[in-house]
Design an enzyme around this catalytic site. Structure first.
Site, PDB file in Angstrom:
ATOM      1  N   GLU A  96      49.754  66.454  37.513  1.00 36.58           N
ATOM      2  CA  GLU A  96      51.016  66.908  36.920  1.00 36.58           C
ATOM      3  C   GLU A  96      50.754  67.786  35.701  1.00 36.58           C
ATOM      4  O   GLU A  96      51.395  68.823  35.519  1.00 36.58           O
ATOM      5  CB  GLU A  96      51.876  65.700  36.518  1.00 36.58           C
ATOM      6  CG  GLU A  96      52.239  64.783  37.679  1.00 36.58           C
ATOM      7  CD  GLU A  96      51.209  63.691  37.961  1.00 36.58           C
ATOM      8  OE1 GLU A  96      51.592  62.711  38.630  1.00 36.58           O
ATOM      9  OE2 GLU A  96      50.051  63.787  37.529  1.00 36.58           O
TER      10      GLU A  96
ATOM     11  N   CYS B  92      51.400  62.000  31.411  1.00 34.18           N
ATOM     12  CA  CYS B  92      52.000  63.074  32.219  1.00 34.18           C
ATOM     13  C   CYS B  92      53.514  63.102  32.047  1.00 34.18           C
ATOM     14  O   CYS B  92      54.117  64.167  31.941  1.00 34.18           O
ATOM     15  CB  CYS B  92      51.635  62.912  33.691  1.00 34.18           C
ATOM     16  SG  CYS B  92      49.935  63.392  34.044  1.00 34.18           S
TER      17      CYS B  92
ATOM     18  N   ASN C  26      44.469  66.771  40.326  1.00 32.70           N
ATOM     19  CA  ASN C  26      43.698  66.074  39.297  1.00 32.70           C
ATOM     20  C   ASN C  26      42.261  66.576  39.324  1.00 32.70           C
ATOM     21  O   ASN C  26      41.677  66.795  40.380  1.00 32.70           O
ATOM     22  CB  ASN C  26      43.791  64.556  39.449  1.00 32.70           C
ATOM     23  CG  ASN C  26      43.312  64.027  40.780  1.00 32.70           C
ATOM     24  OD1 ASN C  26      43.524  64.622  41.825  1.00 32.70           O
ATOM     25  ND2 ASN C  26      42.677  62.862  40.755  1.00 32.70           N
TER      26      ASN C  26
ATOM     27  N   GLU D 103      38.693  65.512  37.617  1.00 31.85           N
ATOM     28  CA  GLU D 103      38.006  64.472  36.861  1.00 31.85           C
ATOM     29  C   GLU D 103      36.771  65.020  36.155  1.00 31.85           C
ATOM     30  O   GLU D 103      36.276  66.107  36.464  1.00 31.85           O
ATOM     31  CB  GLU D 103      37.620  63.320  37.796  1.00 31.85           C
ATOM     32  CG  GLU D 103      38.830  62.616  38.364  1.00 31.85           C
ATOM     33  CD  GLU D 103      38.502  61.468  39.281  1.00 31.85           C
ATOM     34  OE1 GLU D 103      39.432  60.721  39.613  1.00 31.85           O
ATOM     35  OE2 GLU D 103      37.324  61.288  39.668  1.00 31.85           O
TER      36      GLU D 103
ATOM     37  N   CYS E  84      51.506  59.087  35.460  1.00 32.28           N
ATOM     38  CA  CYS E  84      51.102  58.213  34.361  1.00 32.28           C
ATOM     39  C   CYS E  84      51.941  58.522  33.111  1.00 32.28           C
ATOM     40  O   CYS E  84      52.672  59.509  33.067  1.00 32.28           O
ATOM     41  CB  CYS E  84      49.611  58.384  34.065  1.00 32.28           C
ATOM     42  SG  CYS E  84      49.194  59.923  33.215  1.00 32.28           S
TER      43      CYS E  84
END
Length: 184
Positions: free
Chosen positions: A86, A120, A73, A75, A117
């Protein structure tokens, strides 16, 4: 007799690499590939840029040729510019021409299985079969089982929750739906 999912091989020489999850699904991932995929997710997590959430995530996809594609990830201060692990892995793979996968592992620092999530799941749906194995790995993998303690349904060795994309995204919309006949 049951039909093998589309990602399964019917080659009898590969029978030793097929094992069954608690739900009696056929899994073609060898123990070696499973461990390689989990290791890849942990390695990917090290590349996380998560200064705002402090929630690093690593994902690893297994391509049919055995290649592991890793994603973390990343950010952004605007939050909307953030991309999940993902999707990072999918985008990396697809941009290099890899658009077929036979497994996914996801790991965080949480000591329980954390699922991708919703967005994803939908992006994975574009490139992955609904019966593709998804390994949701606890941050403290491998977890030790307690003597006499029954494992939870769907959980396997080390505390990994084994599921499929179809279980994570039931009644999903995919590319094949765009080919259905429509009213003019």
């Amino acid at each position: 007799m049951f039909a093998l999912p589309q990602f399964c091989s019917t080659d009898p020489s590969l029978a030793s690499s097929i094992y069954f999850a608690m739900s009696a699904r056929a899994w073609t991932m060898s123990v070696e590939d499973r461990e390689k995929l989990i290791k890849g997710a942990f390695e990917a997590k090290e590349g996380s840029y998560s200064p705002y959430s402090k929630f690093p995530v690593g994902a690893a996809l297994l391509a049919p040729n055995g290649t592991i594609i890793k994603g973390a990830n990343i950010e952004n201060a605007s939050y909307g510019g953030t991309i999940c692990a993902e999707r990072t892995a999918i985008v990396k793979a697809a941009s290099e021409g890899v658009r077929s996968f036979i497994g996914l592992a996801v790991v965080t620092n949480v000591n329980s299985a954390i699922s991708p999530c919703g967005i994803c799941r939908q992006v994975l749906r574009e490139f992955c079969a609904l019966d593709m194995p998804v390994l949701l790995v606890p941050g403290d993998y491998p977890q030790q089982s307690q003597a006499g303690q029954e494992s939870k349904p769907g959980y396997t060795e080390g505390g990994v929750k084994e599921t499929t994309l179809g279980d994570l995204l039931p009644d999903s919309f995919g590319p094949e739906h765009l080919e259905l006949p429509r009213k003019p």
